[in-house]
Design a protein around this motif. Sequence first.
Motif, PDB file in Angstrom:
ATOM      1  N   ASP A 115      52.151 -78.323  19.252  1.00  2.78           N
ATOM      2  CA  ASP A 115      51.301 -79.283  18.536  1.00  2.78           C
ATOM      3  C   ASP A 115      49.912 -78.674  18.422  1.00  2.78           C
ATOM      4  O   ASP A 115      49.467 -77.951  19.334  1.00  2.78           O
ATOM      5  CB  ASP A 115      51.224 -80.606  19.310  1.00  2.78           C
ATOM      6  CG  ASP A 115      50.490 -81.683  18.538  1.00  2.78           C
ATOM      7  OD1 ASP A 115      51.147 -82.401  17.755  1.00  2.78           O
ATOM      8  OD2 ASP A 115      49.259 -81.810  18.717  1.00  2.78           O
ATOM      9  N   PRO A 116      49.171 -78.955  17.338  1.00  3.14           N
ATOM     10  CA  PRO A 116      47.803 -78.419  17.219  1.00  3.14           C
ATOM     11  C   PRO A 116      46.865 -78.899  18.325  1.00  3.14           C
ATOM     12  O   PRO A 116      45.908 -78.211  18.671  1.00  3.14           O
ATOM     13  CB  PRO A 116      47.343 -78.933  15.847  1.00  3.14           C
ATOM     14  CG  PRO A 116      48.603 -79.197  15.098  1.00  3.14           C
ATOM     15  CD  PRO A 116      49.615 -79.645  16.115  1.00  3.14           C
ATOM     16  N   LEU A 117      47.111 -80.112  18.866  1.00  2.00           N
ATOM     17  CA  LEU A 117      46.346 -80.724  19.947  1.00  2.00           C
ATOM     18  C   LEU A 117      44.906 -81.065  19.557  1.00  2.00           C
ATOM     19  O   LEU A 117      44.434 -82.170  19.816  1.00  2.00           O
ATOM     20  CB  LEU A 117      46.349 -79.842  21.204  1.00  2.00           C
ATOM     21  CG  LEU A 117      47.721 -79.642  21.863  1.00  2.00           C
ATOM     22  CD1 LEU A 117      47.609 -78.718  23.061  1.00  2.00           C
ATOM     23  CD2 LEU A 117      48.336 -80.979  22.265  1.00  2.00           C
ATOM     24  N   PHE A 118      44.175 -80.115  18.961  1.00  2.00           N
ATOM     25  CA  PHE A 118      42.792 -80.371  18.538  1.00  2.00           C
ATOM     26  C   PHE A 118      42.588 -79.826  17.132  1.00  2.00           C
ATOM     27  O   PHE A 118      43.020 -78.713  16.822  1.00  2.00           O
ATOM     28  CB  PHE A 118      41.791 -79.711  19.502  1.00  2.00           C
ATOM     29  CG  PHE A 118      41.875 -80.248  20.907  1.00  2.00           C
ATOM     30  CD1 PHE A 118      41.166 -81.372  21.282  1.00  2.00           C
ATOM     31  CD2 PHE A 118      42.689 -79.630  21.843  1.00  2.00           C
ATOM     32  CE1 PHE A 118      41.262 -81.877  22.566  1.00  2.00           C
ATOM     33  CE2 PHE A 118      42.789 -80.120  23.134  1.00  2.00           C
ATOM     34  CZ  PHE A 118      42.074 -81.252  23.501  1.00  2.00           C
ATOM     35  N   VAL A 119      41.935 -80.629  16.300  1.00  2.00           N
ATOM     36  CA  VAL A 119      41.670 -80.203  14.920  1.00  2.00           C
ATOM     37  C   VAL A 119      40.164 -80.226  14.688  1.00  2.00           C
ATOM     38  O   VAL A 119      39.438 -81.047  15.263  1.00  2.00           O
ATOM     39  CB  VAL A 119      42.381 -81.120  13.898  1.00  2.00           C
ATOM     40  CG1 VAL A 119      43.884 -80.982  14.014  1.00  2.00           C
ATOM     41  CG2 VAL A 119      41.974 -82.579  14.097  1.00  2.00           C
ATOM     42  N   ARG A 120      39.712 -79.312  13.857  1.00  2.00           N
ATOM     43  CA  ARG A 120      38.270 -79.205  13.596  1.00  2.00           C
ATOM     44  C   ARG A 120      37.741 -80.465  12.907  1.00  2.00           C
ATOM     45  O   ARG A 120      38.383 -81.023  12.028  1.00  2.00           O
ATOM     46  CB  ARG A 120      37.980 -77.988  12.724  1.00  2.00           C
ATOM     47  CG  ARG A 120      38.165 -76.661  13.449  1.00  2.00           C
ATOM     48  CD  ARG A 120      37.579 -75.505  12.645  1.00  2.00           C
ATOM     49  NE  ARG A 120      37.692 -74.256  13.378  1.00  2.00           N
ATOM     50  CZ  ARG A 120      36.829 -73.872  14.318  1.00  2.00           C
ATOM     51  NH1 ARG A 120      35.812 -74.661  14.622  1.00  2.00           N
ATOM     52  NH2 ARG A 120      36.981 -72.718  14.941  1.00  2.00           N
ATOM     53  N   SER A 121      36.548 -80.887  13.334  1.00  2.00           N
ATOM     54  CA  SER A 121      35.873 -82.034  12.724  1.00  2.00           C
ATOM     55  C   SER A 121      34.380 -81.795  12.817  1.00  2.00           C
ATOM     56  O   SER A 121      33.787 -81.930  13.887  1.00  2.00           O
ATOM     57  CB  SER A 121      36.258 -83.337  13.430  1.00  2.00           C
ATOM     58  OG  SER A 121      35.523 -84.423  12.924  1.00  2.00           O
ATOM     59  N   GLY A 122      33.768 -81.393  11.718  1.00  2.00           N
ATOM     60  CA  GLY A 122      32.346 -81.086  11.743  1.00  2.00           C
ATOM     61  C   GLY A 122      32.086 -79.901  12.661  1.00  2.00           C
ATOM     62  O   GLY A 122      32.694 -78.842  12.531  1.00  2.00           O
ATOM     63  N   ALA A 123      31.185 -80.110  13.638  1.00  3.18           N
ATOM     64  CA  ALA A 123      30.837 -79.031  14.563  1.00  3.18           C
ATOM     65  C   ALA A 123      31.718 -79.013  15.802  1.00  3.18           C
ATOM     66  O   ALA A 123      31.540 -78.172  16.677  1.00  3.18           O
ATOM     67  CB  ALA A 123      29.376 -79.171  14.980  1.00  3.18           C
ATOM     68  N   GLY A 124      32.688 -79.935  15.874  1.00  2.00           N
ATOM     69  CA  GLY A 124      33.513 -80.022  17.066  1.00  2.00           C
ATOM     70  C   GLY A 124      34.994 -80.082  16.753  1.00  2.00           C
ATOM     71  O   GLY A 124      35.438 -79.660  15.678  1.00  2.00           O
ATOM     72  N   VAL A 125      35.742 -80.598  17.699  1.00  2.00           N
ATOM     73  CA  VAL A 125      37.188 -80.766  17.526  1.00  2.00           C
ATOM     74  C   VAL A 125      37.583 -82.172  17.966  1.00  2.00           C
ATOM     75  O   VAL A 125      37.004 -82.724  18.897  1.00  2.00           O
ATOM     76  CB  VAL A 125      37.991 -79.717  18.336  1.00  2.00           C
ATOM     77  CG1 VAL A 125      37.811 -78.323  17.769  1.00  2.00           C
ATOM     78  CG2 VAL A 125      37.625 -79.750  19.823  1.00  2.00           C
ATOM     79  N   ASN A 126      38.564 -82.746  17.290  1.00  2.00           N
ATOM     80  CA  ASN A 126      39.097 -84.055  17.639  1.00  2.00           C
ATOM     81  C   ASN A 126      40.536 -83.912  18.109  1.00  2.00           C
ATOM     82  O   ASN A 126      41.296 -83.099  17.572  1.00  2.00           O
ATOM     83  CB  ASN A 126      39.053 -85.008  16.436  1.00  2.00           C
ATOM     84  CG  ASN A 126      37.655 -85.548  16.194  1.00  2.00           C
ATOM     85  OD1 ASN A 126      36.817 -85.549  17.101  1.00  2.00           O
ATOM     86  ND2 ASN A 126      37.391 -85.996  14.984  1.00  2.00           N
ATOM     87  N   PRO A 127      40.939 -84.717  19.116  1.00  2.00           N
ATOM     88  CA  PRO A 127      42.312 -84.626  19.609  1.00  2.00           C
ATOM     89  C   PRO A 127      43.315 -85.219  18.621  1.00  2.00           C
ATOM     90  O   PRO A 127      43.009 -86.181  17.912  1.00  2.00           O
ATOM     91  CB  PRO A 127      42.272 -85.438  20.906  1.00  2.00           C
ATOM     92  CG  PRO A 127      41.151 -86.411  20.706  1.00  2.00           C
ATOM     93  CD  PRO A 127      40.133 -85.687  19.866  1.00  2.00           C
ATOM     94  N   THR A 128      44.508 -84.633  18.581  1.00  2.00           N
ATOM     95  CA  THR A 128      45.587 -85.178  17.768  1.00  2.00           C
ATOM     96  C   THR A 128      46.229 -86.349  18.515  1.00  2.00           C
ATOM     97  O   THR A 128      45.920 -86.628  19.685  1.00  2.00           O
ATOM     98  CB  THR A 128      46.656 -84.118  17.493  1.00  2.00           C
ATOM     99  OG1 THR A 128      47.253 -83.729  18.748  1.00  2.00           O
ATOM    100  CG2 THR A 128      46.064 -82.899  16.806  1.00  2.00           C
ATOM    101  N   ARG A 129      47.155 -87.023  17.869  1.00  2.29           N
ATOM    102  CA  ARG A 129      47.868 -88.123  18.498  1.00  2.29           C
ATOM    103  C   ARG A 129      48.600 -87.649  19.757  1.00  2.29           C
ATOM    104  O   ARG A 129      48.613 -88.322  20.784  1.00  2.29           O
ATOM    105  CB  ARG A 129      48.875 -88.677  17.486  1.00  2.29           C
ATOM    106  CG  ARG A 129      49.780 -89.782  17.972  1.00  2.29           C
ATOM    107  CD  ARG A 129      49.025 -91.072  18.099  1.00  2.29           C
ATOM    108  NE  ARG A 129      48.841 -91.443  19.484  1.00  2.29           N
ATOM    109  CZ  ARG A 129      48.235 -92.540  19.877  1.00  2.29           C
ATOM    110  NH1 ARG A 129      47.724 -93.357  19.003  1.00  2.29           N
ATOM    111  NH2 ARG A 129      48.099 -92.822  21.154  1.00  2.29           N
ATOM    112  N   ARG A 130      49.186 -86.450  19.677  1.00  2.00           N
ATOM    113  CA  ARG A 130      49.900 -85.878  20.821  1.00  2.00           C
ATOM    114  C   ARG A 130      48.952 -85.631  21.995  1.00  2.00           C
ATOM    115  O   ARG A 130      49.287 -85.922  23.149  1.00  2.00           O
ATOM    116  CB  ARG A 130      50.571 -84.576  20.398  1.00  2.00           C
ATOM    117  CG  ARG A 130      51.254 -83.787  21.516  1.00  2.00           C
ATOM    118  CD  ARG A 130      52.483 -84.484  22.030  1.00  2.00           C
ATOM    119  NE  ARG A 130      53.262 -83.597  22.875  1.00  2.00           N
ATOM    120  CZ  ARG A 130      53.867 -83.980  23.987  1.00  2.00           C
ATOM    121  NH1 ARG A 130      53.783 -85.230  24.395  1.00  2.00           N
ATOM    122  NH2 ARG A 130      54.581 -83.125  24.708  1.00  2.00           N
TER     123      ARG A 130
END
Length: 305
Positions: A50-65
Motif C-alpha cells: 500500500d502507498p501508506l502516505f501520499v504527498r499533500s502540499g509540503a507534507g504527506v497524508n496517510p492512506t486509509r490503510r
Amino acid sequence: MNYRSADLNLLKVFEALMTEGNVTRAARKLSLTQPTVSNALRRLRETFDDPLFVRSGAGVNPTRRAIDLWEPLSQSLHAIRGTLDVERFDALRSTASLSIAMSDYVSSIVVPRLAAKLSKAAPSMQIHAIPNTLVDFDKVLADNKADFAISVYNEEVQRPAFLKSRALWSPDFVCVLRTGHPLARADKIPLKKFLAARHVDVSLVGKTMPTYDLFLHSRGLQRNLVATVNHYHAAYEVVRRSDLIAVLPWSERFEPARVAGLRRMPVPLEAPPRIIELFWHQRHETSALHQWLKNMLLALFEQPS
C-alpha cells in the motif's frame, strides 16, 4: 506482514511519518537522513502492499490503510515506550510550542485559564491560538497545521476515522442586547418582536449561515438578520453600540467579563444544544507531550457528568 520476517525498526519510521506528516521532519525526529527515511518508507510500502502516505502540499497524508494500521500500532508502541523509556515528559523543562484551532469565543474562555495553569506547570511552553475554519478544521489537523482544535462539529459531514475527540462543555443560546434597548424592558421577548428586530450574528470562515438561522429555517421561521461579522467580540461591540440584537453562545460556568452594558435574555425558541469538543489527530496518541496537554485541557474544561 509476517512477524518473523518483519523489520520492526520500520514501525518507528511509520510512527514518525504519522506524527510529523512530513518526511524531512520525520527524519529529524529520528536523527536519520531524509534518504534513509524515504528508503524505509519504500520498504514499508512493499511490506504492506500500500502507498501508506501520499504527498499533500509540503507534507504527506496517510492512506486509509495507514489509518487502519495506526490505531492498534500506536497503542502497542505507546505500551512498549512506557515500559522501556526511563525519561518521562518533563513539563517544567519543556519548551514545546503547540497550536490550537478555535474561534475567538472559545479562545476567550480557554486561553486565559490555560495560560494561568501553564505559567506554573510548564512556564516555558508556548501555546498559539489559530483561527478555526469550522467546517474543515479536521483538514487543519490532518495537515499538521494545529495540534488540537476546540470547536463544535458540523454533523452534516462524516467524521474522518483519524479524528479523536472528547466533549468539553455545552453552551446555551442567549439573546444579547444593550441595557437601554426597548426590548430589554420586559423579562421575555415575544417571538414576533424577536423575529422582526434587527439582528447581527457571527458567521465563521467556511459557514455561510449562522447556526441559529439554520434552526429557525427548520421551523419555517426567519429573523431579520441585517449584519454578520466573523468574530464574536465584534458581535458584542455591535450590540453594545447599536439597537441590533444577537443570539450568542453563553456558558454560566465560564462567564466572561465582556457583558458590561449588555443584557442577556432567553431566546423565544430554544435551539438544540451544541457541544464544544476537544479534537486531535490520532497520530498524537503516542505523544507524551500531547497527552499531557490533552489531560490538562480536559481537567480545565470537561463538563462534569
